[in-house]
Design a protein around this motif. Structure first.
Motif, PDB file in Angstrom:
ATOM      1  N   ALA A  21       0.833  -1.207   0.000  1.00 13.28           N
ATOM      2  CA  ALA A  21       0.000   0.000   0.000  1.00 13.28           C
ATOM      3  C   ALA A  21       0.866   1.256   0.000  1.00 13.28           C
ATOM      4  CB  ALA A  21      -0.933  -0.015   1.208  1.00 13.28           C
ATOM      5  N   ILE A  22       2.025   1.183   0.648  1.00 13.70           N
ATOM      6  CA  ILE A  22       2.907   2.354   0.702  1.00 13.70           C
ATOM      7  C   ILE A  22       3.403   2.714  -0.692  1.00 13.70           C
ATOM      8  CG2 ILE A  22       5.133   3.202   1.546  1.00 13.70           C
ATOM      9  CD1 ILE A  22       4.676   1.457   4.066  1.00 13.70           C
ATOM     10  N   SER A  23       3.933   1.729  -1.411  1.00  7.58           N
ATOM     11  CA  SER A  23       4.466   2.035  -2.742  1.00  7.58           C
ATOM     12  C   SER A  23       3.356   2.419  -3.715  1.00  7.58           C
ATOM     13  CB  SER A  23       5.278   0.858  -3.284  1.00  7.58           C
ATOM     14  OG  SER A  23       4.490  -0.302  -3.384  1.00  7.58           O
ATOM     15  N   GLN A  24       2.166   1.864  -3.549  1.00  8.23           N
ATOM     16  CA  GLN A  24       1.057   2.222  -4.430  1.00  8.23           C
ATOM     17  C   GLN A  24       0.683   3.698  -4.285  1.00  8.23           C
ATOM     18  OE1 GLN A  24      -2.020  -0.639  -3.521  1.00  8.23           O
ATOM     19  NE2 GLN A  24      -0.767  -2.343  -4.266  1.00  8.23           N
ATOM     20  N   ARG A  25       0.821   4.223  -3.079  1.00  6.21           N
ATOM     21  CA  ARG A  25       0.510   5.647  -2.879  1.00  6.21           C
ATOM     22  C   ARG A  25       1.476   6.551  -3.643  1.00  6.21           C
ATOM     23  NH1 ARG A  25      -0.305   4.119   2.648  1.00  6.21           N
ATOM     24  NH2 ARG A  25       1.701   5.016   3.247  1.00  6.21           N
ATOM     25  N   HIS A  26       2.667   6.051  -3.923  1.00  6.67           N
ATOM     26  CA  HIS A  26       3.680   6.873  -4.579  1.00  6.67           C
ATOM     27  C   HIS A  26       3.738   6.660  -6.094  1.00  6.67           C
ATOM     28  CE1 HIS A  26       5.541   8.428  -0.874  1.00  6.67           C
ATOM     29  NE2 HIS A  26       5.243   7.252  -0.352  1.00  6.67           N
ATOM     30  N   LEU A  27       2.904   5.780  -6.624  1.00  8.63           N
ATOM     31  CA  LEU A  27       2.941   5.516  -8.058  1.00  8.63           C
ATOM     32  C   LEU A  27       2.567   6.729  -8.911  1.00  8.63           C
ATOM     33  CD1 LEU A  27       1.636   1.844  -8.257  1.00  8.63           C
ATOM     34  CD2 LEU A  27       3.852   2.678  -9.022  1.00  8.63           C
ATOM     35  N   PRO A  28       1.550   7.526  -8.551  1.00  6.37           N
ATOM     36  CA  PRO A  28       1.266   8.713  -9.371  1.00  6.37           C
ATOM     37  C   PRO A  28       2.466   9.654  -9.483  1.00  6.37           C
ATOM     38  CG  PRO A  28      -0.602   8.241  -7.960  1.00  6.37           C
ATOM     39  CD  PRO A  28       0.506   7.326  -7.521  1.00  6.37           C
ATOM     40  N   ALA A  29       3.197   9.849  -8.398  1.00 10.51           N
ATOM     41  CA  ALA A  29       4.391  10.699  -8.451  1.00 10.51           C
ATOM     42  C   ALA A  29       5.465  10.066  -9.323  1.00 10.51           C
ATOM     43  CB  ALA A  29       4.932  10.936  -7.041  1.00 10.51           C
ATOM     44  N   PHE A  30       5.548   8.750  -9.286  1.00 13.82           N
ATOM     45  CA  PHE A  30       6.516   8.044 -10.136  1.00 13.82           C
ATOM     46  C   PHE A  30       6.219   8.278 -11.606  1.00 13.82           C
ATOM     47  CE2 PHE A  30       7.106   4.069 -12.598  1.00 13.82           C
ATOM     48  CZ  PHE A  30       8.497   4.068 -12.659  1.00 13.82           C
TER      49      PHE A  30
END
Length: 608
Positions: free
Chosen positions: A463-472
């Motif tokens: 869930a943590i990395s999924q939250r950062h996918l848009p920024a990626f």
């Protein structure tokens, strides 16, 4: 068939599609209610309201409405099963037609997204399983034994065979799902490698790696000894260790570098055969034998254990995307229940789930008991509510773990260290593992070390990395990754319009390619040969060409009415003289129906 685009930004953007036929029976209202309940409880598939079917697909009323409802639930099963097989099918499709079958049931024609290089047989096989499972779940009686048998049959006869035909990794599906949610088009290049975007704006990914990763960096990262030597040579904090091929060498190394030590294979990942906190030669010998057996090269690292815990700093495209504290797999206390019972309850809950959705089991073996006792919680103890009791000494990919987002707490020097390490290995994406007892303090003040630099890190799964996918994606791609794709309908006059567009783009410093079904011009206006004809195929080929900044399609026949549109968005569409001819009628109708021609499709443009 291909879903449409159009200029209206609210229109959905889709992949190209194919049509599946679902043979259905006639359900009653009670059967649909049972099916809904069991989809959620047995397979964990929620049942939202269906979208509107295609115009004229159903007339509505009684039996037909219930049959359409059954088709929708089969579509949800199809989508869920395809995703379990790592096929990025994110929309359940659209009902095109519902017709009575000779046996008194129904035949449903459903349009679904088509992923390049995923065989149509995979879709048909999965659709057949979806219809069968729907019938089983809608039955009046369904015992627990039948549910378990259904789980086993699906795992054995559907997901395992599909897994042999579809190449993918844990990171692939969540990354592509996030891309789809951002409106980013993707193309499967085969072998689980996907291109995000088109032409010069495209980037390519394979699991947690991208096209900016160095093959040499990947090679060095795969070997812990080579990695540490490179880090040390570059002036970055590396582990103090040595390689041993015998127990005698391992003992000598431990005495030299000092206790406690960590023992692990030189060339394995996922935390396999890693042992930490070793303080005596007896434990060292046992750990060495396990690591030596697991190592393909027979080499074992004996490493001085650094203080602190492991933090994973995910570096993407030269910046820190996020950071997590990696705690070992743990069970949380409730203030009432002994640890042993907490583990049993958690494992029973997991056993009720479909096998493909289950998480790692909570272990209660000797290693877990040892970790719990070290933390002060034996099996019969009752930990306070909210307390996490470790079941392993460290987090590993194999055993699982618990992750805490510490992105905002990372000291700038630690972020810089991770970026430097990734750059040193030539990796655009890297999971840099930093062992420290103070992530908020600089690495050079705490004795921290970079324990590993991981190529193709697990990405998008938590869930943590999924939250950062848009920024990626915002950093990886320009916009949504699409290049402008224009189209002009007509014959000789259409080519005149296309070449003027090429010159216009060239004046703006953009490389514009133009193609019809049998002629393609590069950005200089020179013919670009292909071994095949066809507007659809040539357009799709040009979307893979990194030289293409913009593309003009010269539509001169009705091919696209049969193949479907090669892109989901036409940024501009014109009609040259003759573009309204009978030979282009079906293509004009397709573009108009899909919205690509805008509100006034009757305009005609002359070559002047």
């Amino acid at each position: 068939m291909t879903p449409g685009s159009g200029r209206a930004p609210e229109r959905p953007r889709r992949q190209t599609t194919l049509v599946l036929t679902l043979p259905l029976w006639q359900p009653d209202a009670a059967a649909l209610e049972r099916l809904d309940r069991r989809l959620e409880t047995v397979l964990e598939i929620p049942v939202p309201e269906p979208p509107a079917p295609a115009a004229g697909a159903i007339r509505g009323g009684g039996d037909e409405d219930r049959a359409a409802g059954l088709a929708w639930r089969c579509q949800l099963l199809l989508r869920a099963f395809m995703q379990t097989a790592a096929v990025p099918l994110f929309r359940p499709g659209r009902l095109l037609e519902l017709a009575r079958a000779p046996d008194g049931g129904w035949s449903a024609a459903v349009e679904v997204d088509s992923i390049d290089h995923i065989p149509a047989e995979v879709y048909r096989m999965t659709a057949s399983a979806a219809v069968h499972v729907a019938r089983v779940l809608a039955a009046e009686e369904l015992a627990r034994e039948q549910v378990e048998d259904l789980h086993r049959v699906l795992d054995r006869e559907l997901f395992r065979p599909l897994g042999q035909r579809v190449s993918s990794g844990q990171s692939t599906l969540p990354v592509l799902r996030a891309a789809a949610e951002q409106g980013i088009p993707f193309i499967h290049l085969d072998g689980g490698v996907y291109q995000l975007g088109w032409g010069s704006r495209a980037r390519r990914m394979d699991r947690g790696s991208c096209d900016g990763d160095s093959a040499m960096g990947n090679k060095l990262a795969q070997n812990k000894l080579w990695s540490a030597n490179l880090l040390r040579s570059a002036g970055l904090p590396a582990p103090r260790h040595g390689a041993a091929e015998t127990e005698r060498e391992a003992r000598a190394l431990a005495r030299t570098i000092g206790w406690p030590v960590v023992v692990k294979p030189v060339d394995r990942d996922r935390g396999e055969a890693v042992r930490v906190g070793i303080r005596d030669e007896g434990t060292l010998a046992e750990a060495f034998r396990a690591a030596h057996q697991a190592s393909p090269s027979g080499q074992v690292l004996v490493e001085r254990q650094a203080p602190g815990i492991c933090y994973r700093l995910l570096v993407a495209e030269g910046r820190l995307l996020y950071a997590t504290a990696r705690w070992p797999i743990s069970i949380q206390g409730d203030g009432r229940t002994p640890v042993g019972e907490l583990i049993e309850v958690a494992n029973r809950a997991q056993a009720q789930r479909p096998p493909w959705l289950r998480e790692e089991r909570f272990p209660a073996d000797a290693a877990a008991i040892e970790a719990m006792r070290a933390a002060g919680y034996p099996l019969d103890s009752v930990p306070p509510a909210g307390t996490w009791v470790p079941l392993r000494p460290i987090e590993t990919t194999r055993d699982g773990g618990r992750f805490e987002d510490v992105t905002e707490r990372v000291h700038p020097d630690n972020a810089d260290l991770a970026i430097r390490a990734a750059r040193l290995f030539g990796l655009a994406m890297a999971g840099v593992d930093l062992i420290t007892d103070d992530i908020e303090g600089p690495w050079h003040a705490s004795g921290a070390i970079v324990s590993e630099v991981n190529f193709s890190p697990l990405f998008g799964v938590t869930a943590i990395s999924q939250r950062h996918l848009p920024a990626f994606f915002a950093h990886l791609l320009e916009g949504d990754g699409r290049i402008p794709v224009e189209a002009v309908l007509g014959h000789e006059a259409a080519w005149g319009w296309a070449q003027r567009r090429q010159r216009k783009y060239a004046e703006a410093g953009k490389r514009c390619f133009a193609t019809s079904h049998d002629l393609t011009l590069d950005a200089r206006g020179a013919p670009l040969p292909f071994p095949f004809d066809g507007l659809y195929r040539r357009c799709r080929a040009l979307l893979l060409d990194p030289r293409v900044d913009t593309l003009v399609l010269v539509v001169q026949d009705d091919e696209l009415a049969d193949t479907g549109l090669p892109v989901d968005v036409i940024s501009r569409l014109e009609m040259a003289a003759g573009g309204d001819g009978e030979d282009l009628r079906r293509t004009r109708a397709l573009l108009q129906a899909k919205g690509a021609m805008g509100p006034d499709p009757a305009r005609t443009y002359s070559p002047t």
